[in-house]
Write a protein that holds these residues in place. Sequence first.
Motif, PDB file in Angstrom:
ATOM      1  N   LEU A 184      13.758  -2.787  -2.900  1.00  0.00           N
ATOM      2  CA  LEU A 184      14.295  -1.925  -1.851  1.00  0.00           C
ATOM      3  C   LEU A 184      14.712  -2.753  -0.635  1.00  0.00           C
ATOM      4  O   LEU A 184      14.145  -3.801  -0.364  1.00  0.00           O
ATOM      5  N   GLN A 185      15.634  -2.200   0.133  1.00  0.00           N
ATOM      6  CA  GLN A 185      16.152  -2.920   1.296  1.00  0.00           C
ATOM      7  C   GLN A 185      15.055  -3.118   2.346  1.00  0.00           C
ATOM      8  O   GLN A 185      14.988  -4.149   2.999  1.00  0.00           O
ATOM      9  N   ARG A 186      14.185  -2.138   2.512  1.00  0.00           N
ATOM     10  CA  ARG A 186      13.153  -2.240   3.556  1.00  0.00           C
ATOM     11  C   ARG A 186      12.075  -3.269   3.221  1.00  0.00           C
ATOM     12  O   ARG A 186      11.285  -3.630   4.071  1.00  0.00           O
ATOM     13  N   GLN A 187      12.026  -3.759   1.983  1.00  0.00           N
ATOM     14  CA  GLN A 187      11.010  -4.757   1.642  1.00  0.00           C
ATOM     15  C   GLN A 187      11.307  -6.112   2.272  1.00  0.00           C
ATOM     16  O   GLN A 187      10.432  -6.959   2.338  1.00  0.00           O
ATOM     17  N   HIS A 188      12.516  -6.314   2.736  1.00  0.00           N
ATOM     18  CA  HIS A 188      12.877  -7.597   3.327  1.00  0.00           C
ATOM     19  C   HIS A 188      13.188  -7.489   4.811  1.00  0.00           C
ATOM     20  O   HIS A 188      13.538  -8.452   5.445  1.00  0.00           O
ATOM     21  N   ARG A 189      13.045  -6.297   5.379  1.00  0.00           N
ATOM     22  CA  ARG A 189      13.551  -6.068   6.720  1.00  0.00           C
ATOM     23  C   ARG A 189      12.465  -6.095   7.796  1.00  0.00           C
ATOM     24  O   ARG A 189      12.648  -6.683   8.843  1.00  0.00           O
ATOM     25  N   ARG A 190      11.331  -5.479   7.562  1.00  0.00           N
ATOM     26  CA  ARG A 190      10.346  -5.281   8.621  1.00  0.00           C
ATOM     27  C   ARG A 190       9.308  -6.412   8.649  1.00  0.00           C
ATOM     28  O   ARG A 190       9.386  -7.372   7.920  1.00  0.00           O
ATOM     29  N   SER A 191       8.264  -6.233   9.487  1.00  0.00           N
ATOM     30  CA  SER A 191       7.277  -7.293   9.671  1.00  0.00           C
ATOM     31  C   SER A 191       6.237  -7.350   8.565  1.00  0.00           C
ATOM     32  O   SER A 191       5.425  -8.254   8.533  1.00  0.00           O
ATOM     33  N   GLY A 192       6.232  -6.389   7.679  1.00  0.00           N
ATOM     34  CA  GLY A 192       5.246  -6.395   6.609  1.00  0.00           C
ATOM     35  C   GLY A 192       5.407  -7.574   5.669  1.00  0.00           C
ATOM     36  O   GLY A 192       4.434  -8.055   5.097  1.00  0.00           O
ATOM     37  N   ARG A 193       6.602  -8.065   5.542  1.00  0.00           N
ATOM     38  CA  ARG A 193       6.847  -9.155   4.601  1.00  0.00           C
ATOM     39  C   ARG A 193       6.301 -10.486   5.114  1.00  0.00           C
ATOM     40  O   ARG A 193       6.061 -11.404   4.346  1.00  0.00           O
ATOM     41  N   ILE A 194       6.096 -10.613   6.449  1.00  0.00           N
ATOM     42  CA  ILE A 194       5.550 -11.865   6.985  1.00  0.00           C
ATOM     43  C   ILE A 194       4.072 -11.758   7.319  1.00  0.00           C
ATOM     44  O   ILE A 194       3.480 -12.665   7.869  1.00  0.00           O
ATOM     45  N   GLY A 195       3.463 -10.608   7.042  1.00  0.00           N
ATOM     46  CA  GLY A 195       2.031 -10.475   7.227  1.00  0.00           C
ATOM     47  C   GLY A 195       1.625  -9.898   8.555  1.00  0.00           C
ATOM     48  O   GLY A 195       0.496 -10.088   8.986  1.00  0.00           O
ATOM     49  N   GLY A 196       2.482  -9.213   9.269  1.00  0.00           N
ATOM     50  CA  GLY A 196       2.106  -8.542  10.506  1.00  0.00           C
ATOM     51  C   GLY A 196       2.983  -8.938  11.679  1.00  0.00           C
ATOM     52  O   GLY A 196       3.733  -9.911  11.623  1.00  0.00           O
ATOM     53  N   PHE A 197       2.891  -8.161  12.752  1.00  0.00           N
ATOM     54  CA  PHE A 197       3.643  -8.423  13.978  1.00  0.00           C
ATOM     55  C   PHE A 197       3.028  -9.582  14.740  1.00  0.00           C
ATOM     56  O   PHE A 197       1.799  -9.706  14.830  1.00  0.00           O
ATOM     57  N   GLY A 198       3.843 -10.408  15.344  1.00  0.00           N
ATOM     58  CA  GLY A 198       3.381 -11.444  16.256  1.00  0.00           C
ATOM     59  C   GLY A 198       2.408 -12.413  15.617  1.00  0.00           C
ATOM     60  O   GLY A 198       2.674 -12.996  14.584  1.00  0.00           O
ATOM     61  N   MET A 199       1.242 -12.576  16.264  1.00  0.00           N
ATOM     62  CA  MET A 199       0.235 -13.518  15.781  1.00  0.00           C
ATOM     63  C   MET A 199      -0.832 -12.823  14.935  1.00  0.00           C
ATOM     64  O   MET A 199      -1.942 -13.336  14.775  1.00  0.00           O
ATOM     65  N   ALA A 200      -0.511 -11.650  14.402  1.00  0.00           N
ATOM     66  CA  ALA A 200      -1.466 -10.929  13.561  1.00  0.00           C
ATOM     67  C   ALA A 200      -1.766 -11.750  12.312  1.00  0.00           C
ATOM     68  O   ALA A 200      -0.869 -12.340  11.718  1.00  0.00           O
ATOM     69  N   GLY A 201      -3.027 -11.795  11.947  1.00  0.00           N
ATOM     70  CA  GLY A 201      -3.429 -12.485  10.732  1.00  0.00           C
ATOM     71  C   GLY A 201      -3.639 -13.971  10.885  1.00  0.00           C
ATOM     72  O   GLY A 201      -3.911 -14.660   9.910  1.00  0.00           O
ATOM     73  N   THR A 202      -3.527 -14.502  12.106  1.00  0.00           N
ATOM     74  CA  THR A 202      -3.657 -15.952  12.257  1.00  0.00           C
ATOM     75  C   THR A 202      -5.096 -16.436  12.083  1.00  0.00           C
ATOM     76  O   THR A 202      -5.304 -17.624  11.877  1.00  0.00           O
ATOM     77  N   LYS A 203      -6.067 -15.521  12.147  1.00  0.00           N
ATOM     78  CA  LYS A 203      -7.442 -15.932  11.854  1.00  0.00           C
ATOM     79  C   LYS A 203      -7.838 -15.531  10.440  1.00  0.00           C
ATOM     80  O   LYS A 203      -8.972 -15.724  10.031  1.00  0.00           O
ATOM     81  N   LYS A 204      -6.915 -14.948   9.727  1.00  0.00           N
ATOM     82  CA  LYS A 204      -7.221 -14.505   8.366  1.00  0.00           C
ATOM     83  C   LYS A 204      -6.220 -15.093   7.381  1.00  0.00           C
ATOM     84  O   LYS A 204      -6.304 -16.262   7.031  1.00  0.00           O
ATOM     85  N   HIS A 205      -5.205 -14.326   6.987  1.00  0.00           N
ATOM     86  CA  HIS A 205      -4.331 -14.771   5.910  1.00  0.00           C
ATOM     87  C   HIS A 205      -3.269 -15.771   6.355  1.00  0.00           C
ATOM     88  O   HIS A 205      -2.632 -16.384   5.519  1.00  0.00           O
ATOM     89  N   LEU A 206      -3.060 -15.953   7.655  1.00  0.00           N
ATOM     90  CA  LEU A 206      -2.082 -16.945   8.130  1.00  0.00           C
ATOM     91  C   LEU A 206      -2.756 -18.184   8.730  1.00  0.00           C
ATOM     92  O   LEU A 206      -2.124 -18.936   9.465  1.00  0.00           O
ATOM     93  N   TRP A 207      -4.047 -18.373   8.435  1.00  0.00           N
ATOM     94  CA  TRP A 207      -4.784 -19.481   9.044  1.00  0.00           C
ATOM     95  C   TRP A 207      -4.208 -20.852   8.659  1.00  0.00           C
ATOM     96  O   TRP A 207      -4.152 -21.763   9.482  1.00  0.00           O
ATOM     97  N   THR A 208      -3.753 -21.017   7.443  1.00  0.00           N
ATOM     98  CA  THR A 208      -3.187 -22.305   7.044  1.00  0.00           C
ATOM     99  C   THR A 208      -1.896 -22.590   7.810  1.00  0.00           C
ATOM    100  O   THR A 208      -1.588 -23.739   8.107  1.00  0.00           O
ATOM    101  N   TRP A 209      -1.157 -21.548   8.156  1.00  0.00           N
ATOM    102  CA  TRP A 209       0.046 -21.735   8.991  1.00  0.00           C
ATOM    103  C   TRP A 209      -0.354 -22.236  10.379  1.00  0.00           C
ATOM    104  O   TRP A 209       0.280 -23.130  10.937  1.00  0.00           O
ATOM    105  N   VAL A 210      -1.426 -21.677  10.934  1.00  0.00           N
ATOM    106  CA  VAL A 210      -1.888 -22.086  12.261  1.00  0.00           C
ATOM    107  C   VAL A 210      -2.323 -23.548  12.247  1.00  0.00           C
ATOM    108  O   VAL A 210      -1.964 -24.321  13.145  1.00  0.00           O
TER     109      VAL A 210
END
Length: 159
Positions: free
Chosen positions: A24-50
């Motif tokens: 679907l088009q919305r699967q690539h459009r919103r913030s859900g595809r990157i794991g949340g808005f802003g710095m959301a998830g940086t202590k959890k699923h985005l920790w390796t990115w940090v």
Amino acid sequence: MMSIPRRRKKSRKMRGSRLHGYGLQRQHRRSGRIGGFGMAGTKKHLWTWVTAYEPDYFGRGRRGFKRPRAVRREIRSINLADLDKMIPELLRSGVAEEREDGRIELDLGKIGYNKLLGRGEVSRPLLIKVESASKNAVSKLESMGGGVILTEGDSDEPG
């Protein structure tokens, strides 16, 4: 026909596909595809990115203690060879003076140095006042008939 220079090669993949493999088009459009808005998830699923791209964000790398500039002591050193080249100019300017016994007396603190190092040779006997000096410098000056007078630096600083 001239070609246009590009940073990346123009992609031919997915041409003709409407959604480029995202369903679907919305699967690539919103913030859900990157794991949340802003710095959301940086202590959890985005920790390796940090840890890879923003290691100072949560204070990593800024631990420890740094002495204030007012307390730190900068060591400005000069070698015997460099000092020997400066002697004629220092005699002219009056910073160094020649004594009756032929030795040249010089206070290195007046010209901004607080340590004497022993690289090089001296051509005349020197009597030097300085806060600290290496053993090599002292032995070279004494062998020429000169000497080193150690003065007191700031007493509240280690060194």
